[in-house]
Scaffold this motif. Structure first.
Motif, PDB file in Angstrom:
ATOM      1  N   SER A   1     -10.445  -1.924  -0.829  1.00  0.00           N
ATOM      2  CA  SER A   1     -11.024  -0.610  -1.477  1.00  0.00           C
ATOM      3  C   SER A   1     -11.449   0.166  -0.100  1.00  0.00           C
ATOM      4  O   SER A   1     -11.872   1.319  -0.257  1.00  0.00           O
ATOM      5  CB  SER A   1     -12.033  -1.085  -2.308  1.00  0.00           C
TER       6      SER A   1
ATOM      7  N   LYS B   1       0.191  -0.897  -4.815  1.00  0.00           N
ATOM      8  CA  LYS B   1       1.447  -1.021  -5.897  1.00  0.00           C
ATOM      9  C   LYS B   1       2.006  -2.379  -5.849  1.00  0.00           C
ATOM     10  O   LYS B   1       1.791  -3.396  -4.946  1.00  0.00           O
ATOM     11  CB  LYS B   1       2.570   0.160  -5.278  1.00  0.00           C
TER      12      LYS B   1
ATOM     13  N   ALA C   1      -6.880  -4.454  -5.590  1.00  0.00           N
ATOM     14  CA  ALA C   1      -7.529  -2.942  -5.329  1.00  0.00           C
ATOM     15  C   ALA C   1      -8.928  -3.167  -4.621  1.00  0.00           C
ATOM     16  O   ALA C   1      -9.439  -2.273  -3.869  1.00  0.00           O
ATOM     17  CB  ALA C   1      -7.389  -2.291  -6.572  1.00  0.00           C
TER      18      ALA C   1
ATOM     19  N   MET D   1       0.686  -1.246  -0.054  1.00  0.00           N
ATOM     20  CA  MET D   1      -0.026  -0.238  -0.016  1.00  0.00           C
ATOM     21  C   MET D   1       0.986   1.391  -0.024  1.00  0.00           C
ATOM     22  O   MET D   1       1.858   1.374   0.788  1.00  0.00           O
ATOM     23  CB  MET D   1      -1.040  -0.030   1.338  1.00  0.00           C
ATOM     24  N   ASP D   2       0.487   2.261  -0.981  1.00  0.00           N
ATOM     25  CA  ASP D   2       1.279   3.375  -0.968  1.00  0.00           C
ATOM     26  C   ASP D   2       0.507   4.623  -1.089  1.00  0.00           C
ATOM     27  O   ASP D   2      -0.274   4.553  -2.166  1.00  0.00           O
ATOM     28  CB  ASP D   2       2.369   3.267  -2.168  1.00  0.00           C
ATOM     29  N   SER D   3       0.201   5.323  -0.334  1.00  0.00           N
ATOM     30  CA  SER D   3      -0.663   6.477  -0.332  1.00  0.00           C
ATOM     31  C   SER D   3      -2.281   6.084  -0.550  1.00  0.00           C
ATOM     32  O   SER D   3      -2.874   6.798  -1.508  1.00  0.00           O
ATOM     33  CB  SER D   3      -0.360   7.499  -1.254  1.00  0.00           C
TER      34      SER D   3
ATOM     35  N   GLU E   1      -2.962   3.439  -2.417  1.00  0.00           N
ATOM     36  CA  GLU E   1      -3.210   2.653  -3.642  1.00  0.00           C
ATOM     37  C   GLU E   1      -2.342   1.521  -3.501  1.00  0.00           C
ATOM     38  O   GLU E   1      -1.394   1.420  -2.810  1.00  0.00           O
ATOM     39  CB  GLU E   1      -2.503   3.662  -4.899  1.00  0.00           C
TER      40      GLU E   1
ATOM     41  N   GLN F   1      -3.568  -6.985 -10.042  1.00  0.00           N
ATOM     42  CA  GLN F   1      -3.565  -5.578  -9.119  1.00  0.00           C
ATOM     43  C   GLN F   1      -4.936  -5.037  -9.043  1.00  0.00           C
ATOM     44  O   GLN F   1      -5.182  -4.744  -7.916  1.00  0.00           O
ATOM     45  CB  GLN F   1      -2.667  -4.873  -9.733  1.00  0.00           C
ATOM     46  N   LYS F   2      -5.718  -5.079 -10.324  1.00  0.00           N
ATOM     47  CA  LYS F   2      -6.877  -4.597 -10.175  1.00  0.00           C
ATOM     48  C   LYS F   2      -7.704  -5.528  -8.989  1.00  0.00           C
ATOM     49  O   LYS F   2      -8.727  -4.828  -8.163  1.00  0.00           O
ATOM     50  CB  LYS F   2      -7.850  -4.623 -11.199  1.00  0.00           C
TER      51      LYS F   2
END
Length: 516
Positions: free
Chosen positions: A159, A100, A155, A94-96, A98, A151-152
């Motif tokens: 979420s 990654k 996410a 997790m980065d900010s 999002e 990756q999707k």
């Protein structure tokens, strides 16, 4: 000269020099015999072939070597530790807010079998040319390309946070926690005919896109930790005696227990279903304590069946701390019908964290301060309660010498029971009443009382103790004896136990000032 000649093994910028002496190399017992028999043994045709081969061909090597496997293993371990690099698969991070992909890193591993073969070959053909330690590469089984399609999906799983409601408690599970529950896997090719040896090494031959799932074991572990915050044990009802009957002096308190299996399944279901409502209500049910106002009769806890007491005036403050801490462990102990009670098991660990402090104990041939010194006051009190209830005593060990704390109210020592956890010295008895027994403790000043509640089926009556030899002078050895009559409800003596106690002189046990 041979035994000290170095075999260089090179890896990276390091060269390790191994000698036959380092490996404990020796010729096999039959090496000379084999050389002497070459061309001289077997039938005439075999001898002729060997002699002809020796004339027209290269020399025949009949050397046989023995070496120490443990010595060789030490070198292999050193080299392996230096050259091995673990594989790092591509992973999610997790980065900010999002999702990654963290890149993969290949690994390296020593080909141990090939290196051993090279060393064995060099022992018969020594040279100064270095052996290059064989190292094979380990590509990542899941790289960035294979992980990208997932990756999707990641996410969607990450979420937002999970909102958990457990009774009046609200818990939020952040995506940074949930990401640790994601399990990444991939498909693997079967090895086809003709695949090189490297095809058998781990992480080689994987194909296809990586797939994501939720690791149920990690969710289960999280829920178990959550239960540690939620679960509360119930508290047994406090009992007393009024007009000869057992009465409740303090009502029980229900406990709380999280349904871990259902909670785990609910969390998995939400995370594995995209777009599902992330607000969950987890079930924590109330639990009744073992002893409550409604089940006393069914347990048989209808009356006080015995009482044990000890008196210990003059005890130092540290000893009182240990007695009080140990007595608390005997509070609300429920003993099932037929169960063998172990004092050491009920007591649990004797540590500073449990509230114990150093105080004198008798250990082998001396006294010294250890954590929990004085706990025998509690075991002796429980012992007296078990005697008074007419229960069979399975194990009892007296103190090494007579101690005044265990003399009252008899005036003569002998009704005591020492314990020492982890040494096998324990105080044990069996509940043979056919009903439950509840043990409760009361400490007032320097008097400890242990009460047994249950259904009275018999009584234990103590006669004595009396001196068989010796006196109340603890500096001298003594022998005391008492009898315990087991009396049924009609007043008939059904059994008489004879308990002999042999004490040594207290002067045989000097005090060691050191605290262990």
């Amino acid at each position: 000269a041979y035994s000290t000649q170095a075999i260089p093994v090179r890896y990276g910028n390091t060269t390790l020099r191994v000698t036959p002496a380092n490996l404990g190399v020796s010729y096999g017992a039959n090496s000379v015999e084999a050389a002497m028999n070459y061309g001289r043994s077997g039938n005439l045709l075999r001898q002729a072939k060997q002699r002809l081969a020796r004339v027209i061909a290269a020399p025949v090597n009949v050397e046989r070597f023995n070496f120490s496997d443990p010595r060789l293993a030490a070198y292999l371990t050193q080299i392996g530790d230096d050259v091995t690099t673990p594989v790092a698969n591509a992973s999610l991070a997790m980065d900010s807010g999002e999702v990654k992909i963290a890149p993969s890193e290949p690994g390296k591993r020593l080909d141990t079998g090939y290196l051993v073969a090279s060393l064995q070959n060099r022992l018969g053909n020594m040279s100064s040319t270095p052996i290059v330690a064989p190292v094979y590469g380990l590509p990542a089984s899941i790289d960035e390309v294979r992980l990208a399609p997932a990756q999707k999906q990641a996410a969607e799983i990450l979420s937002g946070p999970l909102q958990l409601k457990i009774g009046s408690k609200n818990v939020e599970v952040a995506p940074t926690e949930i990401i640790n529950w994601i399990q990444i896997s991939g498909t693997t090719n079967s090895l086809a005919k003709g695949v090189s040896l490297t095809g058998f090494y781990p992480n080689i031959g994987t194909v296809g896109a990586a797939t994501l799932g939720i690791d149920a074991a990690k969710v289960k572990a999280y829920v178990a930790g959550l239960a540690g915050q939620i679960d509360q044990p119930g508290k047994n009802a406090q009992l007393g005696v009024q007009d000869g009957k057992v009465v409740v002096t303090a009502v029980s308190q229900n406990g709380l227990k999280l349904d871990q299996a259902t909670a785990t399944a609910s969390i998995l279901r939400v995370l594995e279903k995209p777009g599902a409502n992330r607000k969950l209500t987890l079930n924590a049910r109330e639990t009744k304590p073992e002893v409550n106002e409604g089940n006393l009769a069914s347990l048989g806890l209808v009356e006080q069946i015995s009482q044990g007491q000890t008196f210990f005036p003059g005890s130092p403050a540290t000893r009182l701390i240990n007695v009080r801490t140990g007595a608390a462990k005997m509070e609300d102990v429920l003993i099932k019908p037929g169960e063998a009670f172990s004092f050491n098991s009920a007591l649990g660990p004797i540590t500073p964290e449990a509230g114990y402090v150093p105080e004198l104990v008798i250990l082998e041939n001396h006294e010294e301060k250890q954590y929990g010194g004085g706990l025998c006051q509690v075991s002796s009190t429980v012992y007296r309660a078990a005697l008074a209830a007419g229960l069979p005593i399975l194990q009892r060990v007296n103190h090494a010498f007579a101690i005044s704390y265990y003399t009252a109210p008899y005036g003569v020592p002998g009704v005591d029971a020492t314990i020492y956890p982890d040494s096998g010295v324990d105080m044990r008895f069996r509940n043979d009443t056919g009903h439950y027994i509840l043990m409760q403790s009361i400490m007032q000043g320097t008097t400890l009382t242990i009460n047994f509640y249950g259904t009275k089926t018999k009584t234990g009556v103590i006669r004595g103790p009396e001196f068989v030899s010796g006196t109340t002078d603890e500096k001298q050895p003594s022998h005391t004896r008492f009898y315990r009559d087991v009396v049924d409800l009609s007043g008939k003596v059904t059994k008489t136990d004879t308990i002999d106690t042999f004490y040594k002189a207290s002067t045989d046990f000097p005090v060691n000032k050191q605290i262990n």
